[in-house]
Motif scaffolding. Structure first.
Motif, PDB file in Angstrom:
ATOM      1  N   GLU A 145       3.090   2.810   8.355  1.00  0.00           N
ATOM      2  CA  GLU A 145       2.968   4.131   7.745  1.00  0.00           C
ATOM      3  C   GLU A 145       2.369   4.077   6.337  1.00  0.00           C
ATOM      4  O   GLU A 145       1.970   5.101   5.794  1.00  0.00           O
ATOM      5  N   ALA A 146       2.334   2.881   5.735  1.00  0.00           N
ATOM      6  CA  ALA A 146       1.744   2.736   4.402  1.00  0.00           C
ATOM      7  C   ALA A 146       0.235   2.537   4.513  1.00  0.00           C
ATOM      8  O   ALA A 146      -0.370   1.764   3.764  1.00  0.00           O
ATOM      9  N   ARG A 147      -0.375   3.259   5.438  1.00  0.00           N
ATOM     10  CA  ARG A 147      -1.796   3.062   5.739  1.00  0.00           C
ATOM     11  C   ARG A 147      -2.719   3.671   4.691  1.00  0.00           C
ATOM     12  O   ARG A 147      -3.922   3.437   4.725  1.00  0.00           O
ATOM     13  N   TYR A 148      -2.153   4.458   3.767  1.00  0.00           N
ATOM     14  CA  TYR A 148      -2.974   5.058   2.721  1.00  0.00           C
ATOM     15  C   TYR A 148      -3.060   4.166   1.487  1.00  0.00           C
ATOM     16  O   TYR A 148      -3.691   4.532   0.495  1.00  0.00           O
ATOM     17  N   GLY A 149      -2.418   3.012   1.544  1.00  0.00           N
ATOM     18  CA  GLY A 149      -2.444   2.086   0.427  1.00  0.00           C
ATOM     19  C   GLY A 149      -1.230   2.229  -0.471  1.00  0.00           C
ATOM     20  O   GLY A 149      -0.252   2.892  -0.122  1.00  0.00           O
ATOM     21  N   ILE A 150      -1.300   1.597  -1.624  1.00  0.00           N
ATOM     22  CA  ILE A 150      -0.155   1.561  -2.537  1.00  0.00           C
ATOM     23  C   ILE A 150      -0.543   2.081  -3.914  1.00  0.00           C
ATOM     24  O   ILE A 150      -1.721   2.210  -4.246  1.00  0.00           O
ATOM     25  N   VAL A 151       0.516   2.384  -4.706  1.00  0.00           N
ATOM     26  CA  VAL A 151       0.354   2.771  -6.106  1.00  0.00           C
ATOM     27  C   VAL A 151       1.165   1.781  -6.936  1.00  0.00           C
ATOM     28  O   VAL A 151       2.393   1.728  -6.801  1.00  0.00           O
ATOM     29  N   PRO A 152       0.530   0.957  -7.777  1.00  0.00           N
ATOM     30  CA  PRO A 152       1.282   0.004  -8.599  1.00  0.00           C
ATOM     31  C   PRO A 152       1.649   0.607  -9.956  1.00  0.00           C
ATOM     32  O   PRO A 152       0.967   1.499 -10.459  1.00  0.00           O
ATOM     33  N   ASN A 153       2.747   0.122 -10.548  1.00  0.00           N
ATOM     34  CA  ASN A 153       3.020   0.452 -11.945  1.00  0.00           C
ATOM     35  C   ASN A 153       2.504  -0.685 -12.814  1.00  0.00           C
ATOM     36  O   ASN A 153       1.700  -1.519 -12.356  1.00  0.00           O
ATOM     37  N   GLY A 154       2.951  -0.769 -14.069  1.00  0.00           N
ATOM     38  CA  GLY A 154       2.428  -1.790 -14.969  1.00  0.00           C
ATOM     39  C   GLY A 154       2.629  -3.200 -14.461  1.00  0.00           C
ATOM     40  O   GLY A 154       1.709  -4.034 -14.511  1.00  0.00           O
ATOM     41  N   LEU A 155       3.824  -3.498 -13.938  1.00  0.00           N
ATOM     42  CA  LEU A 155       4.083  -4.833 -13.411  1.00  0.00           C
ATOM     43  C   LEU A 155       3.259  -5.101 -12.153  1.00  0.00           C
ATOM     44  O   LEU A 155       2.818  -6.225 -11.924  1.00  0.00           O
ATOM     45  N   GLY A 156       3.080  -4.072 -11.347  1.00  0.00           N
ATOM     46  CA  GLY A 156       2.251  -4.238 -10.153  1.00  0.00           C
ATOM     47  C   GLY A 156       0.808  -4.550 -10.515  1.00  0.00           C
ATOM     48  O   GLY A 156       0.166  -5.413  -9.895  1.00  0.00           O
ATOM     49  N   ARG A 157       0.304  -3.870 -11.529  1.00  0.00           N
ATOM     50  CA  ARG A 157      -1.072  -4.146 -11.973  1.00  0.00           C
ATOM     51  C   ARG A 157      -1.182  -5.538 -12.583  1.00  0.00           C
ATOM     52  O   ARG A 157      -2.243  -6.178 -12.514  1.00  0.00           O
ATOM     53  N   GLU A 158      -0.087  -6.007 -13.168  1.00  0.00           N
ATOM     54  CA  GLU A 158      -0.082  -7.354 -13.740  1.00  0.00           C
ATOM     55  C   GLU A 158      -0.299  -8.411 -12.668  1.00  0.00           C
ATOM     56  O   GLU A 158      -0.941  -9.450 -12.914  1.00  0.00           O
ATOM     57  N   ILE A 159       0.226  -8.160 -11.471  1.00  0.00           N
ATOM     58  CA  ILE A 159       0.002  -9.077 -10.359  1.00  0.00           C
ATOM     59  C   ILE A 159      -1.459  -9.046  -9.929  1.00  0.00           C
ATOM     60  O   ILE A 159      -2.027 -10.060  -9.494  1.00  0.00           O
ATOM     61  N   GLY A 160      -2.078  -7.880 -10.066  1.00  0.00           N
ATOM     62  CA  GLY A 160      -3.466  -7.725  -9.641  1.00  0.00           C
ATOM     63  C   GLY A 160      -3.685  -6.579  -8.683  1.00  0.00           C
ATOM     64  O   GLY A 160      -4.805  -6.351  -8.215  1.00  0.00           O
ATOM     65  N   PHE A 161      -2.609  -5.807  -8.391  1.00  0.00           N
ATOM     66  CA  PHE A 161      -2.750  -4.668  -7.491  1.00  0.00           C
ATOM     67  C   PHE A 161      -3.568  -3.564  -8.143  1.00  0.00           C
ATOM     68  O   PHE A 161      -3.530  -3.368  -9.365  1.00  0.00           O
ATOM     69  N   ARG A 162      -4.269  -2.803  -7.308  1.00  0.00           N
ATOM     70  CA  ARG A 162      -4.964  -1.598  -7.739  1.00  0.00           C
ATOM     71  C   ARG A 162      -4.542  -0.452  -6.822  1.00  0.00           C
ATOM     72  O   ARG A 162      -4.210  -0.681  -5.653  1.00  0.00           O
ATOM     73  N   ARG A 227       1.359   4.962  -1.121  1.00  0.00           N
ATOM     74  CA  ARG A 227       0.652   6.179  -1.504  1.00  0.00           C
ATOM     75  C   ARG A 227       1.030   7.284  -0.520  1.00  0.00           C
ATOM     76  O   ARG A 227       1.028   7.073   0.701  1.00  0.00           O
ATOM     77  N   VAL A 228       1.335   8.475  -1.069  1.00  0.00           N
ATOM     78  CA  VAL A 228       1.980   9.511  -0.257  1.00  0.00           C
ATOM     79  C   VAL A 228       1.142  10.789  -0.211  1.00  0.00           C
ATOM     80  O   VAL A 228       1.014  11.493  -1.215  1.00  0.00           O
ATOM     81  N   PRO A 229       0.568  11.128   0.970  1.00  0.00           N
ATOM     82  CA  PRO A 229       0.037  12.482   1.140  1.00  0.00           C
ATOM     83  C   PRO A 229       1.200  13.449   1.300  1.00  0.00           C
ATOM     84  O   PRO A 229       2.290  13.051   1.728  1.00  0.00           O
ATOM     85  N   PHE A 230       1.021  14.709   0.970  1.00  0.00           N
ATOM     86  CA  PHE A 230       2.166  15.621   0.942  1.00  0.00           C
ATOM     87  C   PHE A 230       1.723  17.065   1.099  1.00  0.00           C
ATOM     88  O   PHE A 230       0.533  17.400   0.962  1.00  0.00           O
ATOM     89  N   VAL A 231       2.689  17.903   1.410  1.00  0.00           N
ATOM     90  CA  VAL A 231       2.541  19.353   1.299  1.00  0.00           C
ATOM     91  C   VAL A 231       3.709  19.844   0.454  1.00  0.00           C
ATOM     92  O   VAL A 231       4.622  19.082   0.122  1.00  0.00           O
ATOM     93  N   VAL A 232       3.685  21.114   0.091  1.00  0.00           N
ATOM     94  CA  VAL A 232       4.771  21.675  -0.710  1.00  0.00           C
ATOM     95  C   VAL A 232       6.029  21.806   0.145  1.00  0.00           C
ATOM     96  O   VAL A 232       5.976  22.332   1.263  1.00  0.00           O
TER      97      VAL A 232
END
Length: 447
Positions: A145-162, A227-232
């Motif tokens: 279900e995580a097929r839309y990719g991920i969202v990293p925070n500062g530590l995640g970006r430190e690893i190299g995630f985008r 990464r989360v698609p959504f509706v209201v």
């Protein structure tokens, strides 16, 4: 009608929590054979003035204790004989203590009595979250279900995630649940690495050494999130989204000039428009529309997103649900502690962070939803326990602080000191109550 339902949710939830909290003090006092003069839900006087407007909506005396419901719908109390609190001062306790008085008992017994309410709220929170886990199960996100990719925070970006990277393997193997990418076994392993897909290519990202130490120091295990698609989802009454006509089921596609597809994009776009009237593009019933929404200074509109990710559920026996209930309950306290720490460090606004009865009622919502009711009531029970443990005179934590001093020093503070401390603490609490009640006006004044 929605307002009445909100008020009904709020009064029922707070009445249950206050009643259980005061019962904790009451039961401990009775166990140690301390006389309890009154047990009230809400106050039968104009708090904090015990001799002003004294009347009850309902009362009955049983076994030397008067049980009642007060007219002032703000908290509640037990009047424990021989204790300096909002109902008794030092002058009323001038005579020699009697065996059935609070002040005549050993310090350790008085300590248990003062902790009784907090303990009862903690037990309530654990029971609520345990039963919710047993009845509802625990939801989890399948890795697919995580097929839309991920969202990293500062530590995640430190690893190299985008943002937008797709995690396809951990340590070279496929995985079935998204939480596996943040599991302690993986994070504590030697030479751990992720395999990600970025722009159609596969890349390996090695986990830095001592990364778990950085996570612990940062206090945030969510270094990557799906990464989360959504509706209201639910639109909060009285907030900018509701005032602008936003409805549940609407799909947001634009904030100002910024296209929106995922929730992380929404958050960034709203922060960029904080405090401004903003054009919001939506799709409703297949038709595009544009609404004008006054985004708050905190970058909020006032609605709950409904994620379009499909979660699965695992179920547990009642015994298996207990440790999960404990974990979820104490997780609420951890969040509260972090929030207060950030306020004192100046990293968060007290005006935006602290909520009063209006905000709590809005969280309960304008429709009666028992699941929402118990989740929020269980959370409030843990918040009440945490707030009451703060070492502020007039709160249970203030009494606990003075009792611990007595037990360590071998002598207790004078009754006059306790009375004055009670008055100072009461003024502090009243100031906080005025702040949260009139917060909307304060926010307008600060603009």
């Amino acid at each position: 009608m929605e307002t009445l339902i909100m008020i009904g949710n709020l009064l029922l939830g707070l009445s249950l929590l206050v009643g259980l909290h005061e019962f904790g003090h009451f039961a401990a006092a009775k166990y140690f054979k301390i006389r309890v003069d009154k047990f009230y839900i809400f106050f039968d006087f104009l708090f904090p003035l015990p001799n002003v407007l004294n009347f009850a909506l309902l009362k009955k005396k049983v076994g030397g204790t008067e049980y009642g419901i007060g007219w002032f719908p703000l908290g509640g109390y037990v009047a424990i004989h021989g204790m300096i609190d909002e109902t008794q001062d030092a002058e009323s306790l001038a005579a020699e203590p009697q065996p059935d008085e609070f002040r005549a008992k050993p310090a350790w017994q008085r300590l248990i009595v003062m902790l009784g309410g907090i303990i009862m709220n903690v037990i309530t929170g654990i029971v609520v979250f345990t039963l919710l886990t047993y009845i509802q199960g625990e939801s989890y996100l399948p890795a697919a279900e995580a097929r839309y990719g991920i969202v990293p925070n500062g530590l995640g970006r430190e690893i190299g995630f985008r943002t937008g990277d797709k995690i396809v393997k951990i340590n070279g193997r496929p995985f079935t649940e998204f939480d596996e990418v943040r599991s302690p076994d993986f994070l504590l392993g030697d030479n751990s690495f992720y395999t990600i897909e970025r722009d159609g290519k596969l890349l390996d990202l090695n986990l830095p050494s001592r990364f778990m130490d950085k996570l612990t120091a940062n206090g945030d295990s969510l270094f990557v999130a799906p990464r989360v698609p959504f509706v209201v989802g639910r639109v909060v009454s009285g907030q900018p989204a509701a005032d602008a006509g936003l409805k549940a089921g609407d799909k947001l596609v634009r904030i100002g000039e910024q296209p929106i597809q995922y929730f992380d994009e929404l958050q960034k776009a709203l922060l960029a428009q904080a405090g401004k009237p903003t054009a919001v593009g939506i799709v409703r019933d297949g038709q595009p529309q544009t609404l004008t929404v006054k985004v708050t200074s905190a970058g909020k509109m006032g609605f709950e997103p409904k994620p379009l990710l499909h979660y699965s559920t695992r179920h547990f026996s009642l015994l298996e649900s207990v440790p999960l209930g404990i974990k979820n309950a104490f997780g609420i306290i951890a969040v509260q502690a972090k929030a207060i720490t950030k306020i004192f460090k100046g990293q968060a606004s007290a005006v935006d962070s602290l909520g009063g009865p209006v905000e709590i009622a809005q969280q309960y919502g304008g429709q009666w939803d028992w699941l929402r009711f118990w989740v929020l009531t269980g959370s409030l029970s843990m918040v009440l326990a945490f707030m009451n443990l703060l070492p502020i005179p007039a709160l249970d934590g203030g009494h606990v602080l003075f009792l611990l001093y007595e037990m360590i020093a071998g002598r207790k503070p004078s009754d006059k000191f306790l009375e004055n401390a009670q008055k100072v603490g009461t003024l502090m609490i009243m100031a906080l109550m005025v702040f949260v009640l009139f917060k909307p006006l304060i926010k307008v004044f600060l603009k």
